[in-house]
Design an enzyme around this catalytic site. Structure first.
Site, PDB file in Angstrom:
ATOM      1  N   CYS A  20       0.815  -1.222   0.000  1.00 41.70           N
ATOM      2  CA  CYS A  20       0.000   0.000   0.000  1.00 41.70           C
ATOM      3  C   CYS A  20       0.848   1.273   0.000  1.00 41.70           C
ATOM      4  O   CYS A  20       0.672   2.144  -0.859  1.00 41.70           O
ATOM      5  CB  CYS A  20      -0.997  -0.008   1.150  1.00 41.70           C
ATOM      6  SG  CYS A  20      -0.302   0.101   2.826  1.00 41.70           S
TER       7      CYS A  20
ATOM      8  N   HIS B  79      -2.933   1.353   6.833  1.00 38.34           N
ATOM      9  CA  HIS B  79      -3.124   1.244   5.385  1.00 38.34           C
ATOM     10  C   HIS B  79      -3.233   2.637   4.796  1.00 38.34           C
ATOM     11  O   HIS B  79      -3.665   3.578   5.464  1.00 38.34           O
ATOM     12  CB  HIS B  79      -4.389   0.435   5.081  1.00 38.34           C
ATOM     13  CG  HIS B  79      -4.581   0.116   3.641  1.00 38.34           C
ATOM     14  ND1 HIS B  79      -3.713  -0.687   2.930  1.00 38.34           N
ATOM     15  CD2 HIS B  79      -5.542   0.489   2.758  1.00 38.34           C
ATOM     16  CE1 HIS B  79      -4.153  -0.811   1.683  1.00 38.34           C
ATOM     17  NE2 HIS B  79      -5.261  -0.092   1.544  1.00 38.34           N
TER      18      HIS B  79
ATOM     19  N   HIS C 243      -5.534   1.698  -4.448  1.00 40.56           N
ATOM     20  CA  HIS C 243      -4.652   1.140  -3.419  1.00 40.56           C
ATOM     21  C   HIS C 243      -4.223  -0.268  -3.783  1.00 40.56           C
ATOM     22  O   HIS C 243      -4.772  -0.908  -4.674  1.00 40.56           O
ATOM     23  CB  HIS C 243      -5.338   1.179  -2.047  1.00 40.56           C
ATOM     24  CG  HIS C 243      -6.487   0.227  -1.892  1.00 40.56           C
ATOM     25  ND1 HIS C 243      -6.677  -0.509  -0.761  1.00 40.56           N
ATOM     26  CD2 HIS C 243      -7.507  -0.102  -2.713  1.00 40.56           C
ATOM     27  CE1 HIS C 243      -7.768  -1.247  -0.875  1.00 40.56           C
ATOM     28  NE2 HIS C 243      -8.294  -1.017  -2.054  1.00 40.56           N
TER      29      HIS C 243
END
Length: 161
Positions: free
Chosen positions: A75, A125, A137
């Site tokens: 990520c 994240h 993402h």
């Protein structure tokens, strides 16, 4: 002989044909040509949009823990890569990236801002905001870079300056 076109009409025509990012890039280049040695300051919104386009262009790239591109990403590796391609440096991890951005309220978010997912005070994240409550993402092992709806309200927003 045709009548001269106003600068506003010229800009509107250019925007409709080439898109905002291309026009902003052309304007920046033209400004540096008109005043050699005086590079214009980078427009944060243009940088954010370029990073968004880079992240979107990586659609389908496989997730790999610790990967920073150009073919595999985790990520924060995707956000690091996207902003690096747009001319900005970010720290490596999602938590460090959160600490390194200007924190903004959800009401001020714009495409190209970073979306940080957290549990309590821990950021776990990050993705690039695409508008309409969606992010680009690299979600998790076994997945690929994709556009996805933000699935929780436990998010913070950061703007890269």
């Amino acid at each position: 002989m045709s009548a001269p076109i106003s600068p506003t009409a010229c800009l509107a025509k250019a925007l409709s044909r080439t898109g905002t990012t291309a026009v902003l890039t052309a304007a920046a280049l033209a400004g540096s040509l008109l005043a050699p040695g005086m590079a214009p300051p980078a427009n944060a919104a243009a940088v954010a949009m370029e990073a968004l386009h880079v992240a979107a262009a990586k659609r389908g790239s496989p997730y790999q823990y610790g990967a920073t591109g150009p073919y595999r990403f985790d990520c924060s590796g995707l956000t690091l890569y996207a902003f690096r391609q747009a001319g900005r440096r970010l720290p490596r991890t999602a938590a460090e990236q959160y600490d390194g951005t200007r924190h903004i309220p959800a009401s001020s978010r714009a495409p190209g801002d970073l979306v940080f997912f957290h549990y309590g005070d821990d950021v776990y994240h990050v993705g690039v905001y695409a508008g309409d409550d969606e992010i680009w993402h690299a979600p998790h092992t076994g997945a690929r870079v994709r556009l996805e709806h933000i699935w929780t309200r436990s998010v913070w927003y950061g703007r890269v300056s």
